[in-house]
Design a protein around this motif. Structure first.
Motif, PDB file in Angstrom:
ATOM      1  N   HIS A  17      41.695  42.654  33.836  1.00  0.00           N
ATOM      2  CA  HIS A  17      42.090  41.242  33.867  1.00  0.00           C
ATOM      3  C   HIS A  17      42.768  40.885  35.189  1.00  0.00           C
ATOM      4  O   HIS A  17      42.539  39.814  35.761  1.00  0.00           O
ATOM      5  N   SER A  86      45.904  37.356  24.824  1.00  0.00           N
ATOM      6  CA  SER A  86      44.534  37.688  24.412  1.00  0.00           C
ATOM      7  C   SER A  86      44.144  36.981  23.133  1.00  0.00           C
ATOM      8  O   SER A  86      42.951  36.837  22.833  1.00  0.00           O
ATOM      9  N   LYS A 107      43.292  34.309  27.241  1.00  0.00           N
ATOM     10  CA  LYS A 107      42.505  35.069  28.213  1.00  0.00           C
ATOM     11  C   LYS A 107      41.039  35.206  27.787  1.00  0.00           C
ATOM     12  O   LYS A 107      40.740  35.562  26.650  1.00  0.00           O
ATOM     13  N   SER A 108      40.173  34.895  28.746  1.00  0.00           N
ATOM     14  CA  SER A 108      38.733  35.129  28.627  1.00  0.00           C
ATOM     15  C   SER A 108      38.204  35.159  30.056  1.00  0.00           C
ATOM     16  O   SER A 108      38.878  34.702  30.987  1.00  0.00           O
ATOM     17  N   GLU A 109      37.023  35.710  30.226  1.00  0.00           N
ATOM     18  CA  GLU A 109      36.498  35.808  31.579  1.00  0.00           C
ATOM     19  C   GLU A 109      36.365  34.431  32.207  1.00  0.00           C
ATOM     20  O   GLU A 109      36.714  34.210  33.378  1.00  0.00           O
TER      21      GLU A 109
END
Length: 518
Positions: A17, A86, A107-109
């Motif tokens: 991350h 997350s 959170k994510s890409e």
């Protein structure tokens, strides 16, 4: 927003991350200084060395929660923080924002790739917050300074709300042609109703001391001290100012303390910017000039007594001496004529004429220094002489009306009244373009009124707001004898000056003067 030279602290324990966030900034070509810490302890060590411009903090770290890095002073974080997690949780988001975080990211890409834009938006919001806090702090400091100046000013100050007065005046059935001052004089109930609508918001310590109050509370609870007794005239002037839409009024007035003591004051009535429409804020300041007025009155009385003494000396001393010289000249002329020396006798006639002229000038000087004699009708006789002089020198018909004998026991009061009439007539001759002048001396019960009228052009409105030296002198003389002076335009044209005083006041002044002269 250009992110160059921005120092960012990234607190993230997952290397993937952290790398994704770093690549996102590099892809944007932003030359940010991105520091990385993978534990709470390491983040604290870096914060001890220097605070970042912004921190991106993972909510869950191996050694604690990222929220613990949020440091708040005076209700504001030391630096902006974006919290990452997350797993989306509304309760966690609320707690993060309460703790001082400016944003909360799941959170994510895709979201981590957008981190530069998120940072840009957060920094922009942080700039607005800092500017707003700076303005609020400056406002608080300004308010503290103002309150300190207000509380500790040596000048007595009131902060008042006149909005109710303004609303009430707007409802009155006043016409354009109507004399508003006359309306207030004829309707005292209207003035009282306006007084009840004045709301005192605050008073300072100087005002408490000036009015001999037991504290700000008793003085703040009532507006009566600002409108009662002699202050009523000043309050009428304030009502006239509101009716005309004016913001500033300066005048002299007489106030009574809560213990009944008299205070001579200079009053300034001001409407601060932003309150011109409704008069919801008015500042009233007063300066106590009682001692100055007392000294001025004492100096005036001393000057008057000295003038009367010089006048008596001119009349009784020099006048009698010159009269004796004329008698000797007459005797000498007779002797010269018996001896047939006519040329010298004629020369003595010329000398006698010079001495006669000197006696005339001496009498005129004595009359000017002490125009009012001590006889019972001395003021009437002096006014009669003044009217004759004005008509003879000014060429304007001038009359004196005295319905019944008016006796003024105090020569000082009588002299001041004479001087007021003299100044009023002089002003009328200079400025009014009048064709007729009138002086009236009348008794109304225990009061006596001296009035000077003309049929001239009146006082222009602009000039009425800027009183000249002559009017200031008349008002000053009126205050010296505790009289009320009013100057106004007449409905039929022209100007009227009225000076009204109580004979009881005259009697007290006469006794005080006799005590001083003895």
């Amino acid at each position: 927003m250009d992110l160059d030279r921005i120092d960012i602290l990234l607190v993230e324990d997952e290397a993937a991350h952290a790398a994704l966030v770093q690549r996102a900034f590099k892809a944007r070509g932003e030359a940010v200084h991105l520091r990385h810490a993978d534990t709470l302890a390491e983040a604290r060590r870096q914060l001890e060395r220097s605070l970042p411009d912004l921190a991106i903090v993972d909510l869950r770290l191996p050694d604690g929660d990222g929220i613990e890095l949020l440091v708040v002073e005076d209700g504001m974080p030391l630096f902006p923080v974006v919290i990452m997690t997350s797993h989306g949780d509304e309760q966690v988001a609320v707690e993060a924002m309460k703790a001082g975080a400016l944003d909360y990211v799941v959170k994510s890409e895709a979201m981590l790739v957008q981190m530069p834009r998120i940072v840009e938006r957060v920094l922009r919001e942080w700039g607005h917050i800092v500017e707003r806090r700076r303005a609020e702090k400056a406002l608080r400091e300004s308010e503290i300074r103002f309150r300190s100046l207000f509380a500790h000013s040596p000048v007595a100050i009131w902060e008042a709300d006149y909005a109710g007065v303004k609303t009430f005046l707007d409802l009155l059935p006043l016409t354009e042609q109507e004399d508003v001052r006359d309306y207030f004089d004829q309707h005292p109930e209207v003035v009282r109703a306006c007084a009840h609508r004045v709301c005192i918001l605050a008073v300072n310590e100087a005002a408490v001391q000036l009015f001999e109050a037991d504290g700000a509370g008793p003085l703040q609870e009532t507006a009566s001290v600002l409108v009662a007794g002699e202050m009523g005239e000043a309050f009428k002037q304030e009502l006239l100012a509101i009716h005309r839409g004016e913001r500033l009024l300066e005048l002299e007035a007489v106030a009574r303390t809560l213990k009944g003591n008299r205070r001579d004051v200079t009053l300034r009535w001001t409407v601060p910017p932003g309150h011109e429409q409704d008069y919801s804020r008015v500042l009233i300041s007063m300066v106590d000039v009682t001692e100055r007025k007392r000294l001025e009155k004492e100096i005036l009385e001393i000057s008057g007594r000295e003038q009367r003494r010089i006048g008596r000396d001119l009349h009784d001393g020099l006048g009698q001496l010159l009269g004796g010289v004329r008698f000797k000249i007459a005797r000498l002329r007779q002797r010269l004529q018996r001896r047939g020396i006519e040329a010298e006798a004629e020369m003595l006639d010329e000398i006698d004429q010079f001495i006669a002229e000197a006696m005339t000038q001496a009498r005129a000087l004595a009359q000017g220094l002490s125009p009012v004699s001590v006889e019972e009708d001395g003021l009437t006789q002096a006014l009669r002489g003044l009217v004759y002089t004005v008509e003879r020198l000014g060429g304007i018909p001038c009359t004196l009306h005295v319905d019944e004998p008016v006796s003024i026991g105090d020569p000082e009061v009588a002299t001041q009244l004479y001087r007021i009439a003299q100044e009023a007539l002089t002003n009328a001759m200079r400025h009014s373009r009048a064709t007729r002048l009138q002086v009236i001396l009348a008794r109304e019960g225990s009061s006596v009124t001296l009035t000077v009228r003309d049929n001239g052009v009146g006082i222009p409105k602009k000039a009425a707001r800027r009183e000249g030296m002559g009017l200031h002198i008349m008002r000053y003389r009126a205050r010296m004898i505790q009289a009320d002076l009013e100057v106004r335009n007449l409905p039929e044209g022209g100007t009227q000056v009225s000076c009204r005083f109580s004979t009881a006041t005259t009697l007290r002044s006469s006794r005080a003067l006799s005590a001083n002269e003895s």
